[in-house]
Design a protein around this motif. Sequence first.
Motif, short mmCIF file in Angstrom:
data_model
loop_
_atom_site.label_atom_id
_atom_site.label_comp_id
_atom_site.label_asym_id
_atom_site.label_seq_id
_atom_site.Cartn_x
_atom_site.Cartn_y
_atom_site.Cartn_z
N VAL A 178 0.84 -1.19 0.00
CA VAL A 178 0.00 0.00 0.00
C VAL A 178 0.89 1.25 0.00
O VAL A 178 1.94 1.28 0.63
N ARG A 179 0.47 2.28 -0.72
CA ARG A 179 1.26 3.50 -0.86
C ARG A 179 0.50 4.76 -0.43
O ARG A 179 1.07 5.66 0.18
N SER A 180 -0.77 4.83 -0.74
CA SER A 180 -1.56 6.02 -0.40
C SER A 180 -2.82 5.56 0.33
O SER A 180 -3.62 4.79 -0.21
N TRP A 181 -2.97 6.03 1.58
CA TRP A 181 -4.10 5.58 2.38
C TRP A 181 -4.38 6.57 3.50
O TRP A 181 -3.61 7.48 3.77
N GLN A 182 -5.51 6.35 4.17
CA GLN A 182 -5.89 7.11 5.34
C GLN A 182 -6.20 6.16 6.50
O GLN A 182 -6.78 5.09 6.29
N LEU A 183 -5.77 6.53 7.69
CA LEU A 183 -6.28 5.90 8.90
C LEU A 183 -7.42 6.76 9.39
O LEU A 183 -7.24 7.96 9.62
N GLN A 184 -8.59 6.18 9.53
CA GLN A 184 -9.78 6.91 9.92
C GLN A 184 -10.33 6.37 11.24
O GLN A 184 -10.13 5.21 11.58
N GLY A 185 -11.00 7.25 11.96
CA GLY A 185 -11.64 6.86 13.21
C GLY A 185 -13.11 7.20 13.19
O GLY A 185 -13.55 8.12 12.49
N ILE B 72 -8.60 1.47 7.79
CA ILE B 72 -7.56 1.77 6.82
C ILE B 72 -8.23 1.81 5.45
O ILE B 72 -8.76 0.80 4.99
N GLN B 73 -8.22 3.00 4.81
CA GLN B 73 -8.84 3.12 3.49
C GLN B 73 -7.79 3.52 2.46
O GLN B 73 -7.08 4.51 2.62
N GLN B 74 -7.69 2.69 1.43
CA GLN B 74 -6.75 2.98 0.35
C GLN B 74 -7.26 4.16 -0.45
O GLN B 74 -8.44 4.29 -0.74
N MET B 75 -6.34 5.07 -0.81
CA MET B 75 -6.72 6.28 -1.55
C MET B 75 -6.12 6.31 -2.94
O MET B 75 -6.12 7.34 -3.60
N GLY B 76 -5.62 5.20 -3.40
CA GLY B 76 -5.06 5.12 -4.75
C GLY B 76 -4.55 3.71 -4.98
O GLY B 76 -4.60 2.85 -4.10
N LYS B 77 -4.04 3.45 -6.16
CA LYS B 77 -3.50 2.12 -6.47
C LYS B 77 -2.29 1.83 -5.59
O LYS B 77 -1.58 2.74 -5.17
N GLU C 190 -2.96 10.60 7.31
CA GLU C 190 -3.08 10.50 5.86
C GLU C 190 -1.70 10.34 5.23
O GLU C 190 -0.73 10.97 5.66
N HIS C 191 -1.62 9.48 4.22
CA HIS C 191 -0.33 9.16 3.60
C HIS C 191 -0.49 9.17 2.08
O HIS C 191 -1.47 8.66 1.54
N SER C 192 0.51 9.74 1.41
CA SER C 192 0.51 9.80 -0.05
C SER C 192 1.89 9.37 -0.55
O SER C 192 2.91 9.94 -0.15
N ASN C 193 1.91 8.33 -1.37
CA ASN C 193 3.17 7.78 -1.90
C ASN C 193 4.15 7.45 -0.78
O ASN C 193 5.37 7.70 -0.89
N ASP C 194 3.64 6.90 0.27
CA ASP C 194 4.47 6.48 1.41
C ASP C 194 5.10 5.12 1.07
O ASP C 194 4.39 4.14 0.83
N GLU C 195 6.42 5.04 1.07
CA GLU C 195 7.12 3.83 0.65
C GLU C 195 7.79 3.09 1.81
O GLU C 195 8.73 2.32 1.61
N ARG C 196 7.33 3.30 3.02
CA ARG C 196 7.96 2.65 4.17
C ARG C 196 7.70 1.15 4.19
O ARG C 196 8.48 0.39 4.77
N LEU C 197 6.60 0.70 3.57
CA LEU C 197 6.36 -0.73 3.42
C LEU C 197 6.86 -1.15 2.04
O LEU C 197 6.43 -0.60 1.03
#
Length: 291
Positions: free
Chosen positions: A233-240, A284-289, A252-259
């Motif tokens: 996963v690269r772009s996602w949101q943690l929501q509550g 956890i909701q994915q916000m892109g491919k 919120e994360h965009s193009n996060d490459e830590r994984l």
Amino acid sequence: SQDKTMKVQKKAAKLHAARLAIIKEALPTATTIALVKKLLSVLETIEKLPVYLYDSSNGGYGLQILTKRLRFRLERGPGETGLIDRTGRALKMEPLATVRQLERYLLKMVAKQWYDFERSSFNFIKKLEETPVSFNYQSDFDSEGLIYWIGTNGRTVPDWVNPAQYGLVVVTSSEGRNLPYGKLEDILSRDSNALNCHTNDDRRAWFAIDLGVWIHPKAYTMRHARGYGRSAVRSWQLQGSKDGVNWVILSEHSNDERLGEPGSTATWTIDGETSGQGFRHVRIQQMGKNA
């Protein structure tokens, strides 16, 4: 010849009898019994059952017979009412197991465990009713997080259980109950080997957890599946959410490459309010491919 074979057998029996006579003379009966019991106790603890040898040319005897289909009969004692009826259930055994491990596995099958009782009896629920509990992140997959705390009944039992597997928390997904790969509870797995568990690669795919308790999240950890790096996963949101319907963004994360590599883990801190009721649901909701 047959005569030669009989002579060899008689000689072996004579030597065996001589050895037994020496043992009986040197060791009193009570001492011998005590030594045998001690040996059995040690073997039950450490002896592995080499079930993989059953079909080999030189391993057709002994404990290897456990590869065969076995039938167990478990009977309740007089007046016993606290055991669960497991009649007709299959027993799954790992390729290597000690007698003690089999005993514990069978006990879990027939004796009620802490998570089989009413939710109001759980220690982690009682502790929360008494006073708020704080968790402080130490390292990825440590024993300091909420999921570990719930799975060990507030750290009152030694063995962790997957909370989603026993209804202590509820996991849902954008795919419903049927995932392309894996089971819903696998997203909470602490297995040393990462499990493959994922939705389809849709832009708005998600996993949600009803924690059953209220929390002010300060950090969260994710682990990439055992697949390949391109699926991370690269772009996602943690929501509550307080009700599982209305959601707010916690991180919120965009193009996060830590994984990246299969099985890799990473932890992100969360800056948010620490007063009020907090959240019961996280998602956890994915916000892109993915990658």
